[in-house]
Design a protein around this motif. Sequence first.
Motif, PDB file in Angstrom:
ATOM      1  N   VAL A  51       0.839  -1.208   0.000  1.00  0.00           N
ATOM      2  CA  VAL A  51       0.000   0.000   0.000  1.00  0.00           C
ATOM      3  C   VAL A  51       0.869   1.251   0.000  1.00  0.00           C
ATOM      4  CG1 VAL A  51      -1.648   1.353   1.356  1.00  0.00           C
ATOM      5  CG2 VAL A  51      -1.988  -1.108   1.089  1.00  0.00           C
ATOM      6  N   ASP A  52       1.879   1.270   0.860  1.00  0.00           N
ATOM      7  CA  ASP A  52       2.726   2.455   0.952  1.00  0.00           C
ATOM      8  C   ASP A  52       3.584   2.650  -0.300  1.00  0.00           C
ATOM      9  OD1 ASP A  52       1.698   3.194   3.362  1.00  0.00           O
ATOM     10  OD2 ASP A  52       3.316   2.352   4.570  1.00  0.00           O
ATOM     11  N   ASP A  53       4.007   1.554  -0.905  1.00  0.00           N
ATOM     12  CA  ASP A  53       4.765   1.678  -2.155  1.00  0.00           C
ATOM     13  C   ASP A  53       3.932   2.365  -3.235  1.00  0.00           C
ATOM     14  OD1 ASP A  53       6.997   0.508  -1.074  1.00  0.00           O
ATOM     15  OD2 ASP A  53       6.647  -1.477  -1.946  1.00  0.00           O
ATOM     16  N   ILE A  54       2.636   2.054  -3.261  1.00  0.00           N
ATOM     17  CA  ILE A  54       1.737   2.708  -4.222  1.00  0.00           C
ATOM     18  C   ILE A  54       1.680   4.207  -3.943  1.00  0.00           C
ATOM     19  CG2 ILE A  54      -0.676   2.921  -4.945  1.00  0.00           C
ATOM     20  CD1 ILE A  54      -0.920  -0.126  -4.496  1.00  0.00           C
ATOM     21  N   GLN A  55       1.604   4.578  -2.660  1.00  0.00           N
ATOM     22  CA  GLN A  55       1.559   5.998  -2.303  1.00  0.00           C
ATOM     23  C   GLN A  55       2.785   6.740  -2.825  1.00  0.00           C
ATOM     24  OE1 GLN A  55      -0.133   7.410   1.517  1.00  0.00           O
ATOM     25  NE2 GLN A  55       0.265   5.328   2.225  1.00  0.00           N
ATOM     26  N   TYR A  56       3.964   6.170  -2.560  1.00  0.00           N
ATOM     27  CA  TYR A  56       5.185   6.867  -2.935  1.00  0.00           C
ATOM     28  C   TYR A  56       5.350   6.948  -4.449  1.00  0.00           C
ATOM     29  CZ  TYR A  56       5.991   5.733   1.940  1.00  0.00           C
ATOM     30  OH  TYR A  56       5.849   5.573   3.290  1.00  0.00           O
ATOM     31  N   ALA A  57       4.890   5.909  -5.130  1.00  0.00           N
ATOM     32  CA  ALA A  57       4.980   5.918  -6.587  1.00  0.00           C
ATOM     33  C   ALA A  57       4.074   6.993  -7.182  1.00  0.00           C
ATOM     34  CB  ALA A  57       4.610   4.537  -7.140  1.00  0.00           C
ATOM     35  N   LEU A  58       2.899   7.171  -6.594  1.00  0.00           N
ATOM     36  CA  LEU A  58       1.933   8.151  -7.107  1.00  0.00           C
ATOM     37  C   LEU A  58       2.142   9.549  -6.525  1.00  0.00           C
ATOM     38  CD1 LEU A  58      -1.348   6.007  -6.924  1.00  0.00           C
ATOM     39  CD2 LEU A  58      -0.045   6.595  -8.976  1.00  0.00           C
ATOM     40  N   GLY A  59       2.782   9.613  -5.352  1.00  0.00           N
ATOM     41  CA  GLY A  59       2.940  10.899  -4.678  1.00  0.00           C
ATOM     42  C   GLY A  59       1.673  11.379  -4.019  1.00  0.00           C
ATOM     43  N   GLN A  60       0.781  10.439  -3.694  1.00  0.00           N
ATOM     44  CA  GLN A  60      -0.471  10.805  -3.024  1.00  0.00           C
ATOM     45  C   GLN A  60      -0.946   9.659  -2.143  1.00  0.00           C
ATOM     46  OE1 GLN A  60      -4.262   9.664  -5.589  1.00  0.00           O
ATOM     47  NE2 GLN A  60      -3.065  11.188  -6.724  1.00  0.00           N
ATOM     48  N   GLY A  61      -1.666  10.025  -1.056  1.00  0.00           N
ATOM     49  CA  GLY A  61      -2.174   9.015  -0.145  1.00  0.00           C
ATOM     50  C   GLY A  61      -2.258   9.554   1.274  1.00  0.00           C
ATOM     51  N   PRO A  62      -2.923   8.848   2.164  1.00  0.00           N
ATOM     52  CA  PRO A  62      -3.116   9.335   3.536  1.00  0.00           C
ATOM     53  C   PRO A  62      -1.815   9.529   4.300  1.00  0.00           C
ATOM     54  CG  PRO A  62      -3.813   7.035   3.310  1.00  0.00           C
ATOM     55  CD  PRO A  62      -3.600   7.561   1.936  1.00  0.00           C
ATOM     56  N   CYS A  63      -0.852   8.646   4.096  1.00  0.00           N
ATOM     57  CA  CYS A  63       0.426   8.759   4.797  1.00  0.00           C
ATOM     58  C   CYS A  63       1.156  10.034   4.392  1.00  0.00           C
ATOM     59  CB  CYS A  63       1.282   7.538   4.509  1.00  0.00           C
ATOM     60  SG  CYS A  63       3.013   7.738   4.971  1.00  0.00           S
ATOM     61  N   ILE A  64       1.202  10.287   3.097  1.00  0.00           N
ATOM     62  CA  ILE A  64       1.888  11.478   2.594  1.00  0.00           C
ATOM     63  C   ILE A  64       1.205  12.738   3.106  1.00  0.00           C
ATOM     64  CG2 ILE A  64       2.401  12.791   0.497  1.00  0.00           C
ATOM     65  CD1 ILE A  64       2.862  10.120  -0.912  1.00  0.00           C
ATOM     66  N   THR A  65      -0.123  12.741   3.119  1.00  0.00           N
ATOM     67  CA  THR A  65      -0.866  13.893   3.629  1.00  0.00           C
ATOM     68  C   THR A  65      -0.609  14.105   5.117  1.00  0.00           C
ATOM     69  OG1 THR A  65      -2.609  13.584   1.979  1.00  0.00           O
ATOM     70  CG2 THR A  65      -3.167  14.887   3.918  1.00  0.00           C
ATOM     71  N   ALA A  66      -0.657  13.027   5.900  1.00  0.00           N
ATOM     72  CA  ALA A  66      -0.466  13.130   7.350  1.00  0.00           C
ATOM     73  C   ALA A  66       0.927  13.660   7.681  1.00  0.00           C
ATOM     74  CB  ALA A  66      -0.688  11.772   8.009  1.00  0.00           C
ATOM     75  N   ALA A  67       1.941  13.142   6.989  1.00  0.00           N
ATOM     76  CA  ALA A  67       3.314  13.548   7.276  1.00  0.00           C
ATOM     77  C   ALA A  67       3.602  14.972   6.801  1.00  0.00           C
ATOM     78  CB  ALA A  67       4.292  12.573   6.623  1.00  0.00           C
TER      79      ALA A  67
END
Length: 257
Positions: free
Chosen positions: A84-100
């Motif tokens: 899940v997190d790998d998908i976030q970093y590849a796309l540059g979007q997601g809850p983790c990126i927003t929270a951090a």
Amino acid sequence: MDVQDDRRIDLEHAGAGRVEDDSRSSLADLSRLATTTLSLPDMLSHVAEYAVRAIPGADGAGLTLLHPERAATIVASAAFVRDVDDIQYALGQGPCITAASEGRTVRSGELETDAQWPDFGRRVAVLNVHSALSLPLITDSGVLGAMNVYARRPDAFDDQAAELGQFFAIPAAISVQNARALASAKRLTEHLEKALGSSSSIEQAVGILISRSGCTPDEAYAQLRTLSQNDHVKMDVVARRVVTEASRSARARRRRR
């Protein structure tokens, strides 16, 4: 109220009690981590494990630390979390990126249709992950990263789960900060020890060259530097070579006596 209703209420109370026990136990375990000298990966692994126990509805959790170049998931309690997190970093979007990046708690109960991260939501829905709770790890020095908790079922994290997560993230951030400081201190110690070892070798090599040729310390150091440049190796490598050769010659002379 009939017997069936009484039984349902008893089960609800029992379930709530188990949640409180798990959360209390996880927080107690987390507080003890702050006084340990675990390595950074081990510390983060424990924090992720305790987060799954502490937060109702969680199926997996991971810890992301911020770096100057990028964010990186250091540990994950389950394989799907890292996916899940790998998908976030590849796309540059997601809850983790927003929270951090924004330093705030982010919660979603239906990622597939969440307008905040449309591409991310569609991708993780294929992995059968539908709920997310991301909590920034904040200390006095700023945001270290985020703790990411995921669930396969929709609407898995209610207000209580979010509140528990926020409460849990406070000591988690302190534990991570302590482990990070310890890791930095260990790296510095290793570098200093290596530098001191190199300096010792160079000093020994300079002494050997002086005894051989009667040159000055500056001239001996210049010889080592020239050898280093000609052989395209670091000076401490050349110095250790001189010391090794001198030791070998001394042993050979003793054997001939």
